[in-house]
Design a protein around this motif. Structure first.
Motif, PDB file in Angstrom:
ATOM      1  N   SER A 208      35.842  32.020  47.622  1.00 19.33           N
ATOM      2  CA  SER A 208      35.960  32.476  49.012  1.00 19.33           C
ATOM      3  C   SER A 208      36.418  33.926  49.103  1.00 19.33           C
ATOM      4  CB  SER A 208      36.950  31.575  49.763  1.00 19.33           C
ATOM      5  OG  SER A 208      37.152  32.043  51.067  1.00 19.33           O
ATOM      6  N   ALA A 209      35.600  34.760  49.725  1.00 23.56           N
ATOM      7  CA  ALA A 209      35.969  36.170  49.924  1.00 23.56           C
ATOM      8  C   ALA A 209      37.192  36.298  50.821  1.00 23.56           C
ATOM      9  CB  ALA A 209      34.790  36.937  50.518  1.00 23.56           C
ATOM     10  N   SER A 210      37.433  35.302  51.666  1.00 25.70           N
ATOM     11  CA  SER A 210      38.578  35.349  52.579  1.00 25.70           C
ATOM     12  C   SER A 210      39.912  35.238  51.844  1.00 25.70           C
ATOM     13  CB  SER A 210      38.466  34.232  53.615  1.00 25.70           C
ATOM     14  OG  SER A 210      38.549  32.964  52.991  1.00 25.70           O
ATOM     15  N   LYS A 211      39.871  34.855  50.564  1.00 24.33           N
ATOM     16  CA  LYS A 211      41.117  34.692  49.810  1.00 24.33           C
ATOM     17  C   LYS A 211      41.439  35.897  48.919  1.00 24.33           C
ATOM     18  CE  LYS A 211      41.324  29.664  49.860  1.00 24.33           C
ATOM     19  NZ  LYS A 211      41.460  28.417  49.058  1.00 24.33           N
ATOM     20  N   ILE A 212      40.604  36.923  48.976  1.00 26.09           N
ATOM     21  CA  ILE A 212      40.847  38.097  48.134  1.00 26.09           C
ATOM     22  C   ILE A 212      42.180  38.752  48.485  1.00 26.09           C
ATOM     23  CG2 ILE A 212      40.056  40.427  47.585  1.00 26.09           C
ATOM     24  CD1 ILE A 212      37.187  39.407  47.844  1.00 26.09           C
ATOM     25  N   GLU A 213      42.378  39.012  49.758  1.00 25.00           N
ATOM     26  CA  GLU A 213      43.605  39.692  50.190  1.00 25.00           C
ATOM     27  C   GLU A 213      44.845  38.874  49.830  1.00 25.00           C
ATOM     28  OE1 GLU A 213      45.677  41.367  54.324  1.00 25.00           O
ATOM     29  OE2 GLU A 213      43.547  40.852  54.286  1.00 25.00           O
ATOM     30  N   ASP A 214      44.782  37.564  50.062  1.00 24.80           N
ATOM     31  CA  ASP A 214      45.919  36.703  49.746  1.00 24.80           C
ATOM     32  C   ASP A 214      46.180  36.671  48.245  1.00 24.80           C
ATOM     33  OD1 ASP A 214      47.344  35.786  51.868  1.00 24.80           O
ATOM     34  OD2 ASP A 214      46.736  33.692  51.655  1.00 24.80           O
ATOM     35  N   GLY A 215      45.128  36.614  47.454  1.00 20.79           N
ATOM     36  CA  GLY A 215      45.296  36.590  46.008  1.00 20.79           C
ATOM     37  C   GLY A 215      46.041  37.809  45.504  1.00 20.79           C
ATOM     38  N   LEU A 216      45.695  38.969  46.037  1.00 21.81           N
ATOM     39  CA  LEU A 216      46.381  40.197  45.659  1.00 21.81           C
ATOM     40  C   LEU A 216      47.825  40.193  46.147  1.00 21.81           C
ATOM     41  CD1 LEU A 216      43.478  42.697  46.420  1.00 21.81           C
ATOM     42  CD2 LEU A 216      44.230  41.907  44.161  1.00 21.81           C
ATOM     43  N   ARG A 217      48.048  39.687  47.352  1.00 22.59           N
ATOM     44  CA  ARG A 217      49.410  39.615  47.899  1.00 22.59           C
ATOM     45  C   ARG A 217      50.305  38.727  47.039  1.00 22.59           C
ATOM     46  NH1 ARG A 217      52.033  35.821  50.701  1.00 22.59           N
ATOM     47  NH2 ARG A 217      50.146  34.590  51.058  1.00 22.59           N
ATOM     48  N   LEU A 218      49.739  37.645  46.526  1.00 26.17           N
ATOM     49  CA  LEU A 218      50.513  36.680  45.748  1.00 26.17           C
ATOM     50  C   LEU A 218      50.791  37.156  44.323  1.00 26.17           C
ATOM     51  CD1 LEU A 218      48.690  33.484  46.999  1.00 26.17           C
ATOM     52  CD2 LEU A 218      51.103  34.025  47.397  1.00 26.17           C
ATOM     53  N   GLY A 219      50.087  38.202  43.889  1.00 26.35           N
ATOM     54  CA  GLY A 219      50.407  38.763  42.587  1.00 26.35           C
ATOM     55  C   GLY A 219      49.243  38.993  41.650  1.00 26.35           C
ATOM     56  N   ALA A 220      48.030  38.609  42.027  1.00 26.42           N
ATOM     57  CA  ALA A 220      46.883  38.877  41.163  1.00 26.42           C
ATOM     58  C   ALA A 220      46.615  40.370  41.097  1.00 26.42           C
ATOM     59  CB  ALA A 220      45.646  38.142  41.690  1.00 26.42           C
ATOM     60  N   HIS A 221      46.256  40.846  39.902  1.00 28.06           N
ATOM     61  CA  HIS A 221      45.875  42.246  39.744  1.00 28.06           C
ATOM     62  C   HIS A 221      44.426  42.464  40.170  1.00 28.06           C
ATOM     63  CE1 HIS A 221      49.287  41.864  36.900  1.00 28.06           C
ATOM     64  NE2 HIS A 221      49.528  43.117  37.232  1.00 28.06           N
ATOM     65  N   GLN A 222      43.624  41.409  40.093  1.00 28.57           N
ATOM     66  CA  GLN A 222      42.205  41.495  40.407  1.00 28.57           C
ATOM     67  C   GLN A 222      41.741  40.135  40.923  1.00 28.57           C
ATOM     68  OE1 GLN A 222      39.839  42.441  36.967  1.00 28.57           O
ATOM     69  NE2 GLN A 222      37.881  42.011  37.958  1.00 28.57           N
ATOM     70  N   VAL A 223      40.768  40.136  41.822  1.00 35.14           N
ATOM     71  CA  VAL A 223      40.165  38.897  42.320  1.00 35.14           C
ATOM     72  C   VAL A 223      38.665  38.952  42.078  1.00 35.14           C
ATOM     73  CG1 VAL A 223      39.807  37.377  44.295  1.00 35.14           C
ATOM     74  CG2 VAL A 223      41.961  38.640  44.080  1.00 35.14           C
ATOM     75  N   VAL A 224      38.135  37.907  41.465  1.00 35.46           N
ATOM     76  CA  VAL A 224      36.704  37.818  41.166  1.00 35.46           C
ATOM     77  C   VAL A 224      36.100  36.681  41.978  1.00 35.46           C
ATOM     78  CG1 VAL A 224      34.970  37.338  39.383  1.00 35.46           C
ATOM     79  CG2 VAL A 224      36.984  38.737  38.839  1.00 35.46           C
ATOM     80  N   LEU A 225      35.004  36.981  42.672  1.00 32.90           N
ATOM     81  CA  LEU A 225      34.288  35.941  43.400  1.00 32.90           C
ATOM     82  C   LEU A 225      33.395  35.185  42.416  1.00 32.90           C
ATOM     83  CD1 LEU A 225      33.315  37.776  46.707  1.00 32.90           C
ATOM     84  CD2 LEU A 225      35.085  36.050  46.376  1.00 32.90           C
ATOM     85  N   SER A 226      33.717  33.930  42.184  1.00 32.24           N
ATOM     86  CA  SER A 226      33.018  33.168  41.145  1.00 32.24           C
ATOM     87  C   SER A 226      31.584  32.825  41.531  1.00 32.24           C
ATOM     88  CB  SER A 226      33.790  31.889  40.831  1.00 32.24           C
ATOM     89  OG  SER A 226      33.994  31.117  42.000  1.00 32.24           O
ATOM     90  N   ARG A 227      31.220  32.993  42.799  1.00 34.44           N
ATOM     91  CA  ARG A 227      29.830  32.762  43.221  1.00 34.44           C
ATOM     92  C   ARG A 227      28.919  33.954  42.884  1.00 34.44           C
ATOM     93  NH1 ARG A 227      29.415  28.307  46.527  1.00 34.44           N
ATOM     94  NH2 ARG A 227      31.323  27.598  47.578  1.00 34.44           N
ATOM     95  N   ASP A 228      29.507  35.048  42.444  1.00 33.78           N
ATOM     96  CA  ASP A 228      28.757  36.258  42.132  1.00 33.78           C
ATOM     97  C   ASP A 228      28.449  36.267  40.632  1.00 33.78           C
ATOM     98  OD1 ASP A 228      27.873  38.794  41.512  1.00 33.78           O
ATOM     99  OD2 ASP A 228      29.298  39.828  42.814  1.00 33.78           O
ATOM    100  N   PRO A 229      27.232  35.966  40.229  1.00 34.00           N
ATOM    101  CA  PRO A 229      26.920  35.884  38.787  1.00 34.00           C
ATOM    102  C   PRO A 229      27.135  37.193  38.046  1.00 34.00           C
ATOM    103  CG  PRO A 229      24.911  35.767  40.125  1.00 34.00           C
ATOM    104  CD  PRO A 229      26.057  35.660  41.064  1.00 34.00           C
ATOM    105  N   ASP A 230      26.910  38.328  38.701  1.00 33.52           N
ATOM    106  CA  ASP A 230      27.119  39.618  38.031  1.00 33.52           C
ATOM    107  C   ASP A 230      28.606  39.849  37.761  1.00 33.52           C
ATOM    108  OD1 ASP A 230      24.401  40.171  38.031  1.00 33.52           O
ATOM    109  OD2 ASP A 230      24.476  41.209  39.968  1.00 33.52           O
ATOM    110  N   ALA A 231      29.428  39.503  38.759  1.00 29.41           N
ATOM    111  CA  ALA A 231      30.877  39.663  38.594  1.00 29.41           C
ATOM    112  C   ALA A 231      31.390  38.770  37.473  1.00 29.41           C
ATOM    113  CB  ALA A 231      31.591  39.339  39.904  1.00 29.41           C
TER     114      ALA A 231
END
Length: 351
Positions: A208-231
């Motif tokens: 979910s792209a909507s969780k990128i901001e929260d993931g960074l807030r919680l402490g992740a250095h990077q967030v990867v969208l697992s639905r994106d095969p290139d990523a």
């Protein structure tokens, strides 16, 4: 015995409702706890609705318990009246097998006693959990809660917290490692917090792209969208350790391929169906695929102490006891950030 009030499911298709029952009196080794807060775990929903086909009714769920000591038995030395304490997923074990002697009661070779829907070793039938006013637990399975933490936000640490802390500690996650956390839910958000606190480089994987901001807030250095095969392709072979907290069916091989040689993926989410594993994905890089279950009492206390030292708690949403069915439905939709906690002061006085 003393009269107690709780909320119980009486059948798989029946909503939870007020329920009166009896607790055992405080024995010499027991601690009686007045429950202040109880976290809501996905396991509660599974058990209440008999989705694991092992529920014994009536069922009083709840294994993320925080409360105050109301009474101690004559032989209790570790706790005093008024202490802030916790009870997690287990309230007893055989205490004699090798796992128990090693402090891994969750792997008791004779079967641990669950906080609810377990067989009580005191001859009182089935255990009733934390959706109740009080509970009586042997002091060996009661935990000290740091006074500097919000008690309500501590409750989910007794399951979601220890479930993610234990594998990160066991596999020695720390500085210099690149660590992936799969899924940002009740388990995953704690995984992100702990991995960051242990000093690792943390990458969150989410659909979910909507969780990128929260993931960074919680402490992740990077967030990867697992639905994106290139990523995902860009992350191939880059991880020392991955913690998979997803309980839905998903392609586990997509994450095994992200591990370096000798990397480990640990599954803590419990999908309903088996996860097919490509053996060659393991063979070619000497990768490991493992599992982990909650934690023993010593490690759970260690986790709580660590949280007290680092100011770590769960992100929670408080609900009333009579909102539990609505909370279950929202939980099924992943509509919570990131753990519901019941204010037990809202429990009806009389069932």
């Amino acid at each position: 015995m003393f009269a107690c009030t709780g909320y119980a499911a009486t059948a798989a298709d029946a909503p939870l409702a007020p329920f009166g029952f009896e607790r055992r009196d405080t024995g010499p080794e027991d601690v009686r706890i007045d429950i202040l807060f109880c976290g809501v775990c996905h396991s509660d929903l599974h058990q209440a609705r008999n989705e694991w086909r092992n529920t014994i009714y009536p069922c009083v769920p709840g294994h993320e318990i925080v409360g105050r000591v109301a009474e101690t038995g004559s032989s209790v030395t570790r706790f005093r009246t008024g202490d802030l304490v916790g009870v997690g997923c287990l309230v007893d074990s055989c205490r004699t097998c090798q796992s128990c002697r090693d402090g891994f009661e969750q792997y008791c070779e004779n079967g641990f006693v669950g906080t609810y829907n377990g067989q009580d070793r005191h001859g009182r039938g089935i255990t009733f959990g934390g959706y109740s006013r009080a509970i009586v637990v042997d002091q060996a399975f009661v935990l000290k809660v740091p006074d500097n933490l919000d008690p309500a936000a501590v409750a989910p640490l007794l399951c979601a917290g220890i479930t993610t802390y234990s594998p990160l500690r066991h596999w020695k996650v720390g500085p210099g490692q690149r660590v992936g956390i799969v899924g940002l839910g009740g388990l995953g958000h704690m995984g992100v917090k702990f991995a960051r606190a242990f000093g690792a480089e943390v990458v969150l994987f989410t659909t979910s792209a909507s969780k990128i901001e929260d993931g960074l807030r919680l402490g992740a250095h990077q967030v990867v969208l697992s639905r994106d095969p290139d990523a995902m392709a860009r992350e191939t072979g880059r991880f020392d350790f991955i913690l998979d907290a997803v309980a839905a069916n998903h392609d586990i091989n997509a994450y095994l391929n992200l591990l370096k040689r000798d990397g480990t993926l640990v599954q803590v989410g419990a999908p309903e169906d088996p996860l097919p594993v490509s053996v060659f994905g393991l063979l070619m890089k000497r990768r490991s695929f493992a599992g982990s279950l909650i934690g023993g009492i010593p490690e759970t206390q260690e986790m709580l102490n660590f949280c007290g030292e680092h100011g770590i708690t769960a992100d929670t949403e408080m609900i009333r006891m009579d909102q539990i069915e609505a909370a279950y439905e929202r939980m099924l939709r992943s509509d919570v950030k990131y753990r519901f906690v019941i204010d037990m002061a809202t429990l009806p006085a009389v069932a």
